[in-house]
Write an enzyme that holds these catalytic residues in place. Structure first.
Site, mmCIF file in Angstrom:
data_model
loop_
_atom_site.group_PDB
_atom_site.id
_atom_site.type_symbol
_atom_site.label_atom_id
_atom_site.label_comp_id
_atom_site.label_asym_id
_atom_site.label_seq_id
_atom_site.Cartn_x
_atom_site.Cartn_y
_atom_site.Cartn_z
ATOM 1 N N CYS A 109 0.826 -1.215 0.000
ATOM 2 C CA CYS A 109 0.000 0.000 0.000
ATOM 3 C C CYS A 109 0.859 1.264 0.000
ATOM 4 C CB CYS A 109 -0.916 -0.025 1.217
ATOM 5 S SG CYS A 109 -2.002 1.378 1.329
ATOM 6 N N CYS A 150 -1.716 1.740 -2.940
ATOM 7 C CA CYS A 150 -2.667 2.827 -2.727
ATOM 8 C C CYS A 150 -2.046 4.225 -2.717
ATOM 9 C CB CYS A 150 -3.388 2.668 -1.385
ATOM 10 S SG CYS A 150 -3.382 1.028 -0.662
ATOM 11 N N LYS A 167 -0.102 5.405 -5.929
ATOM 12 C CA LYS A 167 -1.121 5.450 -6.987
ATOM 13 C C LYS A 167 -1.978 6.707 -6.863
ATOM 14 C CE LYS A 167 -4.994 3.897 -6.187
ATOM 15 N NZ LYS A 167 -5.886 2.797 -5.777
ATOM 16 N N TYR A 192 -9.651 -2.971 -11.007
ATOM 17 C CA TYR A 192 -9.547 -1.543 -10.691
ATOM 18 C C TYR A 192 -8.142 -0.992 -10.935
ATOM 19 C CZ TYR A 192 -7.335 -2.287 -6.081
ATOM 20 O OH TYR A 192 -6.464 -2.608 -5.068
ATOM 21 N N GLU A 210 -7.419 2.257 -13.165
ATOM 22 C CA GLU A 210 -6.792 3.435 -12.556
ATOM 23 C C GLU A 210 -5.524 3.833 -13.303
ATOM 24 O OE1 GLU A 210 -8.301 2.892 -7.951
ATOM 25 O OE2 GLU A 210 -6.386 2.034 -8.495
ATOM 26 N N HIS A 259 -26.385 21.803 0.359
ATOM 27 C CA HIS A 259 -26.599 22.452 -0.932
ATOM 28 C C HIS A 259 -25.610 23.581 -1.169
ATOM 29 C CE1 HIS A 259 -28.939 23.470 -4.432
ATOM 30 N NE2 HIS A 259 -28.861 24.744 -4.075
ATOM 31 N N GLU A 313 -25.786 15.701 -2.330
ATOM 32 C CA GLU A 313 -27.185 15.854 -1.893
ATOM 33 C C GLU A 313 -28.131 15.054 -2.771
ATOM 34 O OE1 GLU A 313 -29.047 19.772 -2.360
ATOM 35 O OE2 GLU A 313 -27.547 20.306 -3.848
#
Ligand SMILES: Cc1cc2nc3c(=O)[nH]c(=O)nc-3n(C[C@H](O)[C@H](O)[C@H](O)COP(=O)(O)OP(=O)(O)OC[C@H]3O[C@@H](n4cnc5c(N)ncnc54)[C@H](O)[C@@H]3O)c2cc1C
Length: 451
Positions: free
Chosen positions: A42, A47, A50, A176, A180, A436, A441
């Site tokens: 990682c 991770c 990356k 993935y 990526e 908002h 939302e």
């Protein structure tokens, strides 16, 4: 019998470091052996680097969109060498942090390759150590299929250290990591093709999400080739690579990058000296308590091949050491509703069941979907659209899955992960007041079921 250690951890990656530190914190005498790099995949080749490269790739979009907001940026230049050097500096800093975390918590750190020599014994650099419990947390390693010229291809391990940014890249894979990296190369200016042998990438993700991302990547000019495999790779006289495909076509590139799965890292681990068995896929077989078939040896993380994600390795490490050294705090790892992100461009965030999984599991589902142009893009030429989707159990009103493709999807989905874990209903989503103006939302304002 007196052992040198209560717990001997093999591998100082995500799971191993977490387990070692916390076990020591609970009062156990702990050693950890690491043969390559502190922090594991990682931190070093996963991770963290990356995500840094994904940030780097994003600037191309930001610069392009800036003019809509009145900015003019002339002649923006990108320097791959600078990005990699800065990334390397950050990784070294993190390696130091991991070292301190271990040492400050009283863990004995052995920097070398560990090999099991028995159920209670490990050898590191010719020195033998005994331990009551041994925890295997050796992670995984990229696999490149056995095709002629495979030695000319690279995996994620090498991609993080490329000297130059290739001009033309073939990314092979449908998971993935492939998606990526295709986004990273494309965003940084390489002409990028993504080749996958199946009909559509990201198997296991919601169908609408997969289709939506495909459309968005194509809009960006990425060359997506499904039902395609490379048969062989050859080096050409000018140094470029020629990939011959299963249908006989030839593609020329400067780099062929494979992200076609990861195998468990068991090299020279000495499992033959123990009773540890592998499962049908070649990963270490463990039971509910992460015990291997050798009762004193445990295993967690990528090497057991359950859910190969850092937070899962951390949770498994915690479960093991709590059970052994702090049983009053023991909690089982819950593999339901694990939120995840794919840091593609645009990114995906997802938690819970896909529509397909929910139907397969026999749920009668109501589907809520919203597709819109993000507000940030309204002053720009960019035609990217965001997708948000809720999968709801029509009988109980419980939200079974939340899916998103759009900016900050990973950040948004983390919060929704809590709602799903708490068993939130669609009504509770509807009664939640939105923030908002945000994209998020939309998750609390989808009123009409589309199916
Ligand atoms: C390109 C890429 C991107 C990723 N992105 C993400 C992401 O965005 N989010 C996410 O959650 N996960 C991501 N992952 C997955 C994540 O990195 C892994 O799930 C996680 O690192 C697994 O932790 P682990 O402790 O099982 O093993 P690792 O972190 O792999 O650690 C294992 C350690 O054991 C050491 N070791 C192996 N054998 C021995 C031995 N015999 N003796 C001593 N030491 C040994 C290794 O050197 C390594 O340091 C990514 C992975 C890759 C490859």
């Amino acid at each position: 019998m007196a052992y040198d250690f209560d717990l001997f951890v093999i591998g100082a990656g995500s799971g191993g470091v977490r387990a070692a530190r916390f076990a020591a914190g609970f009062g156990a005498k702990v050693a950890v052996a690491e043969s390559r790099y502190l922090g594991g995949t990682c931190v070093n080749v996963g991770c963290v680097p990356k995500k840094l490269l994904v940030y780097g790739a994003h600037f191309a979009d930001d610069f392009e969109q800036a003019s809509g907001f009145g900015w003019s940026l002339e002649d923006a230049q990108f320097d791959w060498g600078q990005l990699i050097a800065n990334k390397n500096r950050e990784i070294e800093r993190l390696n130091g942090i991991y070292r301190n975390l271990l040492l400050n918590s009283g863990v004995t750190l052995l920097e070398g390759h560990a090999r099991l020599t028995g159920a209670h014994e490990v050898e590191v650099d010719g020195q033998r150590y005994s331990a009551e419990h041994i925890l295997i947390a050796t992670g995984g390693w990229p696999q490149i299929p056995d095709i002629p010229g495979k030695e000319l291809a690279i995996s994620s391990n090498e991609a993080f250290y490329l000297k130059d940014l290739p001009k033309r890249v073939l990314v092979v894979g449908g998971g993935y990591i492939a998606v990526e990296f295709a986004g990273i190369f494309q965003g940084l200016g390489a002409k990028t093709s993504l080749l996958y042998r199946g009909d559509l990438f990201l198997r296991g993700f919601d169908g609408a999400v997969r289709e939506h991302l495909k459309d968005e990547l194509e809009k960006r000019g990425m060359d997506l080739q499904f039902n395609t495999e490379i048969r062989s790779i050859e080096k050409q006289a000018d140094g470029s690579l020629k990939a011959t495909l299963n249908d006989g076509r030839e593609l020329i590139a400067d780099c062929v990058f494979y992200a076609t799965g990861r195998r468990p890292m068991l090299d020279n681990l000495g499992l033959e000296n123990t009773g540890v068995e592998l499962d049908s896929r070649g990963f270490i077989r463990v039971d509910e308590l992460f015990q291997t078939t050798d009762p004193w040896i445990l295993a967690i993380g990528d090497v057991i091949g359950r859910v190969q994600l850092t937070p899962v390795a951390l949770a498994e490490g915690m479960a093991v050491v709590r059970r052994l050294f702090k049983p009053e705090q023991y909690r089982k790892v819950d593999y339901q509703n694990i939120p995840t992100a794919v840091f593609s461009q645009p990114p995906i965030g997802t938690v819970g069941l896909s529509e397909e999984q929910a139907r397969e599991q026999g749920y009668e589902v109501s589907i809520f979907e919203s597709r819109f142009r993000p507000m940030k893009l309204t002053l720009t030429e960019c035609q990217e659209r965001t997708l948000m989707k809720l999968v709801v159990d029509a009988k109980t009103d419980r939200v079974l899955g939340c899916h998103m493709v759009g900016p900050e999807a990973g950040e948004i989905i983390q919060g929704l992960g809590i709602a799903l874990k708490a068993g939130a209903t669609k009504q509770q989503f509807d009664e939640t007041i939105g923030v908002h103006p945000t994209a998020a939302e939309e998750f609390v304002t989808m009123r009409t079921s589309v199916r």
